[in-house]
Motif scaffolding. Structure first.
Motif, PDB file in Angstrom:
ATOM      1  N   LEU A 203       0.850  -1.195   0.000  1.00 53.41           N
ATOM      2  CA  LEU A 203       0.000   0.000   0.000  1.00 53.41           C
ATOM      3  C   LEU A 203       0.880   1.237   0.000  1.00 53.41           C
ATOM      4  N   PRO A 204       0.359   2.392  -0.478  1.00 55.00           N
ATOM      5  CA  PRO A 204       1.168   3.614  -0.398  1.00 55.00           C
ATOM      6  C   PRO A 204       1.394   4.021   1.061  1.00 55.00           C
ATOM      7  N   GLY A 205       2.493   4.750   1.303  1.00 55.49           N
ATOM      8  CA  GLY A 205       2.915   5.070   2.664  1.00 55.49           C
ATOM      9  C   GLY A 205       1.950   5.936   3.454  1.00 55.49           C
ATOM     10  N   ASP A 206       1.008   6.616   2.778  1.00 51.75           N
ATOM     11  CA  ASP A 206       0.112   7.485   3.544  1.00 51.75           C
ATOM     12  C   ASP A 206      -1.055   6.706   4.173  1.00 51.75           C
ATOM     13  N   GLN A 207      -1.113   5.404   3.948  1.00 49.19           N
ATOM     14  CA  GLN A 207      -2.178   4.625   4.583  1.00 49.19           C
ATOM     15  C   GLN A 207      -1.658   3.938   5.844  1.00 49.19           C
ATOM     16  N   PRO A 208      -2.377   4.115   6.963  1.00 45.06           N
ATOM     17  CA  PRO A 208      -1.869   3.603   8.240  1.00 45.06           C
ATOM     18  C   PRO A 208      -1.524   2.109   8.221  1.00 45.06           C
ATOM     19  N   ARG A 209      -2.169   1.320   7.369  1.00 38.98           N
ATOM     20  CA  ARG A 209      -1.878  -0.113   7.355  1.00 38.98           C
ATOM     21  C   ARG A 209      -0.644  -0.451   6.530  1.00 38.98           C
ATOM     22  N   SER A 210      -0.122   0.554   5.820  1.00 40.08           N
ATOM     23  CA  SER A 210       1.041   0.303   4.972  1.00 40.08           C
ATOM     24  C   SER A 210       2.294   0.033   5.802  1.00 40.08           C
ATOM     25  N   ALA A 211       3.126  -0.897   5.324  1.00 38.85           N
ATOM     26  CA  ALA A 211       4.385  -1.198   6.007  1.00 38.85           C
ATOM     27  C   ALA A 211       5.273   0.040   6.060  1.00 38.85           C
ATOM     28  N   THR A 212       5.128   0.934   5.081  1.00 31.35           N
ATOM     29  CA  THR A 212       5.987   2.109   5.022  1.00 31.35           C
ATOM     30  C   THR A 212       5.314   3.355   5.602  1.00 31.35           C
ATOM     31  N   HIS A 213       4.205   3.182   6.325  1.00 33.70           N
ATOM     32  CA  HIS A 213       3.600   4.335   7.005  1.00 33.70           C
ATOM     33  C   HIS A 213       4.579   4.825   8.079  1.00 33.70           C
ATOM     34  N   ARG A 214       4.688   6.164   8.257  1.00 35.62           N
ATOM     35  CA  ARG A 214       5.603   6.760   9.249  1.00 35.62           C
ATOM     36  C   ARG A 214       5.653   5.987  10.557  1.00 35.62           C
ATOM     37  N   GLN A 215       4.445   5.704  11.078  1.00 36.14           N
ATOM     38  CA  GLN A 215       4.341   5.101  12.387  1.00 36.14           C
ATOM     39  C   GLN A 215       4.999   3.702  12.417  1.00 36.14           C
ATOM     40  N   HIS A 237      13.389  11.735  20.293  1.00 37.70           N
ATOM     41  CA  HIS A 237      12.632  11.588  19.042  1.00 37.70           C
ATOM     42  C   HIS A 237      11.776  10.324  19.051  1.00 37.70           C
ATOM     43  N   GLY A 238      12.358   9.224  19.503  1.00 35.83           N
ATOM     44  CA  GLY A 238      11.633   7.954  19.535  1.00 35.83           C
ATOM     45  C   GLY A 238      10.443   8.015  20.478  1.00 35.83           C
ATOM     46  N   LYS A 239      10.684   8.584  21.668  1.00 35.71           N
ATOM     47  CA  LYS A 239       9.580   8.674  22.628  1.00 35.71           C
ATOM     48  C   LYS A 239       8.487   9.598  22.099  1.00 35.71           C
ATOM     49  N   GLY A 240       8.903  10.681  21.477  1.00 40.71           N
ATOM     50  CA  GLY A 240       7.929  11.613  20.914  1.00 40.71           C
ATOM     51  C   GLY A 240       7.085  10.939  19.853  1.00 40.71           C
ATOM     52  N   MET A 241       7.767  10.210  18.966  1.00 40.58           N
ATOM     53  CA  MET A 241       7.066   9.545  17.872  1.00 40.58           C
ATOM     54  C   MET A 241       6.089   8.494  18.404  1.00 40.58           C
ATOM     55  N   ARG A 242       6.533   7.711  19.377  1.00 41.74           N
ATOM     56  CA  ARG A 242       5.653   6.695  19.973  1.00 41.74           C
ATOM     57  C   ARG A 242       4.503   7.351  20.742  1.00 41.74           C
ATOM     58  N   GLY A 243       4.761   8.577  21.228  1.00 46.09           N
ATOM     59  CA  GLY A 243       3.724   9.294  21.956  1.00 46.09           C
ATOM     60  C   GLY A 243       2.728   9.977  21.019  1.00 46.09           C
ATOM     61  N   GLY A 244       2.884   9.758  19.729  1.00 48.16           N
ATOM     62  CA  GLY A 244       1.917  10.283  18.780  1.00 48.16           C
ATOM     63  C   GLY A 244       2.284  11.644  18.191  1.00 48.16           C
ATOM     64  N   ILE A 245       3.524  12.094  18.444  1.00 46.97           N
ATOM     65  CA  ILE A 245       3.939  13.380  17.852  1.00 46.97           C
ATOM     66  C   ILE A 245       4.449  13.129  16.436  1.00 46.97           C
ATOM     67  N   ALA A 246       3.601  13.448  15.466  1.00 50.38           N
ATOM     68  CA  ALA A 246       3.939  13.121  14.080  1.00 50.38           C
ATOM     69  C   ALA A 246       5.107  13.956  13.558  1.00 50.38           C
ATOM     70  N   ASP A 247       5.413  15.096  14.219  1.00 56.52           N
ATOM     71  CA  ASP A 247       6.531  15.934  13.784  1.00 56.52           C
ATOM     72  C   ASP A 247       7.885  15.353  14.207  1.00 56.52           C
ATOM     73  N   SER A 248       7.873  14.374  15.083  1.00 56.94           N
ATOM     74  CA  SER A 248       9.126  13.802  15.577  1.00 56.94           C
ATOM     75  C   SER A 248       9.751  12.944  14.472  1.00 56.94           C
ATOM     76  N   PRO A 249      11.085  13.082  14.270  1.00 58.41           N
ATOM     77  CA  PRO A 249      11.661  12.395  13.100  1.00 58.41           C
ATOM     78  C   PRO A 249      11.715  10.873  13.257  1.00 58.41           C
TER      79      PRO A 249
END
Ligand code: HEC
Ligand code: HEC
Ligand code: HEC
Ligand code: HEC
Ligand code: HEC
Ligand code: HEC
Ligand code: HEC
Ligand code: HEC
Ligand code: HEC
Ligand code: HEC
Length: 420
Positions: A203-215, A237-249
């Motif tokens: 699937l394209p990366g912008d879909q949450p189920r995609s393997a390449t989705h940011r999350q 950065h890792g904690k931010g990203m896991r905490g739902g901060i999409a701006d975290s790299p």
């Protein structure tokens, strides 16, 4: 008599071969009755849109395939010589799991709509020569599959029609660290297209189920780079990203995706000289919006570029400190954290990597000095003084030269006047 025997031997052999699938217990008709016609290399049919389709089936390749023990009706269930128009093959009736994940993918949805350009089972696996993916002769073998994807994904016409990433991006993969490890070293452990994108559920990366989705990316890269993932998870950065901060790299914000090169390659986004630009990219530490949203100090890039280190790096001294030399990279922590490399207590050690006699004094001066009257009056005043002083000097100098020239010309004219 002898001649007849030599004629018969191949027939006997053929009969034995024909009997073999039945001997193996399959109720399907054999291969031979089909190969009477389809074993002929010249057999073909004309296609409605012009051109021809070869109807030849290479029996040897078929026998060596994973389905080779069964007859042709394994897949062409309705074929019985002589035959008329045949149904399309359904692989899914025996491989329901693959079919199910495929049908939810971009390729699968396109296929269901009748789009011919998308990948279907046979485009990746073949038809009559399918082998287990572990077999080096399989199209889906780890070191072969990228070529299969690229047959379509480097095709300019397909790219334009479906707005897919450009040819350059796909060529970038081929010269990336992962692509080179594939092409040059034949390294089984390297990342090929399905390692990142999956095989059936693409699937394209912008879909949450995609393997390449940011999350999902850190876990994806971490499949192979597990030691790095472990550090990243503990970082700000890792904690931010896991905490739902999409701006975290995530990994690809710093490294790219298809263009990833060795970190020692001067074109790498994390080559020492390029690190400040990567950290400070428009989306991150030079972005005032991000800084105020998360209450992080502003202007990290410009203050760094104004520092000794920034200037030295800009002039090519790759040994000078870049952001990562002081902050780390996968394990970055806020300065207030006692484990942070830039926590006051740890600064002598951090600077000491390059300044062997760094003592507690190193922790005293500020590093990111924003030169404004509020933030650093001293530096601001000195800088302001020098700016005014040097500008005045330049103006005076120009004025002086101008006056001097003017005077000379006047004197010359007066002398000439006297002569006449
Ligand atoms: C007497 C010769 C003959 C025999 C025997 C024969 N075929 Fe065919 N087959 C043909 C011809 C001719 C075509 C092309 C028909 C057309 O123009 O659509 C064809 C086409 C096909 C196609 C392609 C169908 C399509 O629509 O594109 C398949 C699949 C096929 N045959 C499978 C088989 C199988 C399996 C057997 C054995 C059970 C078999 N054939 C036996 C002559 C034969
Ligand atoms: C693993 C499944 C499978 C088996 C087994 C199989 N085929 Fe096919 N065959 C396909 C697929 C898939 C196609 C592509 C057309 C379609 O989708 O129906 C195809 C197409 C064909 C065609 C049309 C020409 C082409 O290459 O597209 C012929 C002829 C054919 N098969 C003959 C045979 C014969 C003869 C055998 C036995 C020796 C055989 N097939 C066994 C899957 C199979
Ligand atoms: C009638 C049932 C049947 C159909 C139809 C069928 N297969 Fe299979 N397939 C099997 C069986 C049984 C095996 C396992 C053979 C073995 O392990 O020796 C297999 C094995 C495979 C494998 C190897 C699996 C592995 O373990 O690595 C692949 C790939 C595969 N099939 C793809 C396809 C594709 C693609 C099609 C359609 C073109 C197809 N199959 C159609 C029954 C089928
Ligand atoms: C875009 C390419 C692609 C398409 C389309 C595709 N496959 Fe696969 N398939 C793969 C790859 C790659 C693998 C092997 C992954 C690996 O290395 O384990 C695979 C693995 C398999 C396996 C072996 C199962 C396993 O886990 O080893 C089967 C069976 C299979 N595919 C059947 C199908 C069927 C049936 C379809 C159509 C419904 C299909 N595939 C469509 C690429 C594809
Ligand atoms: C037969 C040609 C073909 C093959 C082989 C193929 N693809 Fe595709 N792929 C396409 C087409 C066409 C699309 C666009 C479909 C659409 O947008 O409807 C697509 C879409 C995609 C997309 C989603 C793009 C998006 O923005 O929607 C990804 C990711 C992708 N393919 C990856 C792969 C990978 C990985 C492989 C190999 C394992 C592969 N493809 C093999 C033709 C192919
Ligand atoms: C190291 C992991 C990795 C590898 C290897 C890789 N890709 Fe990608 N690919 C990505 C990521 C990450 C994205 C961007 C997803 C996003 O942010 O939308 C992407 C995007 C794409 C897209 C655009 C659709 C989308 O998801 O936005 C296509 C098409 C694509 N890749 C095809 C391929 C092909 C073909 C190969 C093999 C030649 C390949 N990729 C190899 C990670 C990878
Ligand atoms: C904030 C930016 C950033 C993020 C996020 C990031 N990296 Fe890095 N990475 C770097 C930098 C900078 C370097 C180079 C450091 C150096 O010069 O030694 C690097 C180096 C690497 C290396 C080479 C390691 C070595 O020392 O040889 C790998 C592999 C790597 N990163 C993978 C990853 C993976 C996987 C992730 C996600 C889990 C990730 N990175 C996340 C910035 C980042
Ligand atoms: C299937 C395993 C696999 C996956 C998935 C994978 N990598 Fe790699 N990666 C490797 C291997 C193996 C190498 C070493 C290649 C070499 O040294 O030739 C490598 C090398 C690298 C390097 C270069 C390190 C250096 O020494 O300079 C970076 C950076 C990197 N990968 C980042 C990533 C990122 C980011 C992702 C996710 C988008 C990712 N990788 C996904 C296997 C993988
Ligand atoms: C010579 C070492 C050094 C370099 C190089 C450096 N920094 Fe810093 N950085 C520090 C120190 C020490 C602090 C904490 C004290 C301060 O703010 O001055 C800090 C603070 C920060 C902070 C605030 C952290 C917090 O928890 O408040 C950010 C964000 C930051 N730096 C980003 C960067 C970026 C981006 C770069 C590269 C463009 C960079 N730094 C280069 C040493 C450095
Ligand atoms: C990666 C190595 C590295 C690290 C880490 C590093 N520096 Fe430097 N630093 C350099 C180099 C190389 C120069 C020489 C640049 C030049 O000559 O302009 C330099 C120059 C300086 C200077 C200019 C005066 C001089 O001695 O030439 C100061 C002040 C300085 N560093 C302070 C620090 C402080 C404070 C830290 C820790 C927060 C630090 N540095 C960390 C490499 C480093």
């Amino acid at each position: 008599m002898k001649r007849m025997l030599t004629r018969l031997t191949p027939l006997v052999l053929a009969a034995a071969l024909l009997a073999w699938p039945w001997a193996a217990g399959a109720a399907a008709p054999g291969v031979g009755e089909c190969q009477d016609c389809h074993g002929d290399k010249t057999i073909e049919k004309s296609l409605p849109g012009g051109g021809t389709l070869s109807l030849f089936v290479d029996e040897k390749a078929y026998r060596g395939s994973v389905h080779g023990k069964g007859g042709c009706t394994t897949c062409h269930a309705d074929a019985k010589a002589p035959h008329g128009k045949l149904e399309k093959v359904s692989c899914g009736k025996c491989h329901p799991d693959a079919e199910k994940s495929y049908s939810g993918s971009t390729h699968g949805k396109g296929h269901a709509k009748g789009i011919q350009d998308v990948a279907w089972c046979a485009d990746c696996h073949g038809k009559h020569d399918i082998r287990k993916s572990k077999d080096p002769a399989a199209r889906t073998f780890h070191l072969t599959i990228a070529g299969v994807c690229l047959k379509c994904h480097k095709d300019r016409a397909i790219e334009d029609k479906y707005h897919l990433p450009g040819q350059e991006v796909m060529e970038a993969y081929e010269s990336s660290v992962h692509g080179m490890a594939l092409k040059k070293s034949g390294l089984m452990g390297t990342a090929v297209c399905p390692d990142c994108h999956g095989n059936h559920a693409i699937l394209p990366g912008d879909q949450p189920r995609s393997a390449t989705h940011r999350q999902n990316l850190p876990t994806l890269c971490g499949k192979c780079h597990s030691g790095i993932l472990e550090k990243y998870e503990k970082s700000v950065h890792g904690k931010g990203m896991r905490g739902g901060i999409a701006d975290s790299p995530v990994c690809t914000d710093c490294h790219g995706e298809h263009r990833i090169t060795k970190i020692t390659d001067p074109t790498s986004s994390v080559y020492s000289k390029n690190i400040p630009k990567t950290c400070a990219s428009a989306r991150c530490h030079e972005n005032a919006g991000i800084a105020s949203k998360y209450a992080i100090p502003k202007k990290r890039f410009s203050t760094y570029m104004d520092s000794f280190h920034g200037i030295a790096l800009e002039y090519g001294m790759t040994k000078a400190a870049n952001c990562a030399s002081c902050h780390g990279f996968h394990d970055i922590l806020p300065a207030a954290d006692p484990d942070s490399t830039v926590n006051k207590a740890n600064i002598p050690k951090t600077c000491g990597k390059c300044h062997p006699n760094a003592g507690p004094n190193f922790a005293k001066g500020a590093i990111h000095v924003e030169v404004t009257p509020q933030k650093a009056m001293g530096v601001f005043a000195v800088r302001a003084f020098y700016t005014i002083f040097i500008s005045s000097l330049v103006v005076l100098f120009v004025l002086h030269v101008g006056l001097e020239l003017h005077g000379r010309r006047r004197r010359k004219r007066m002398e000439e006047g006297k002569k006449e």
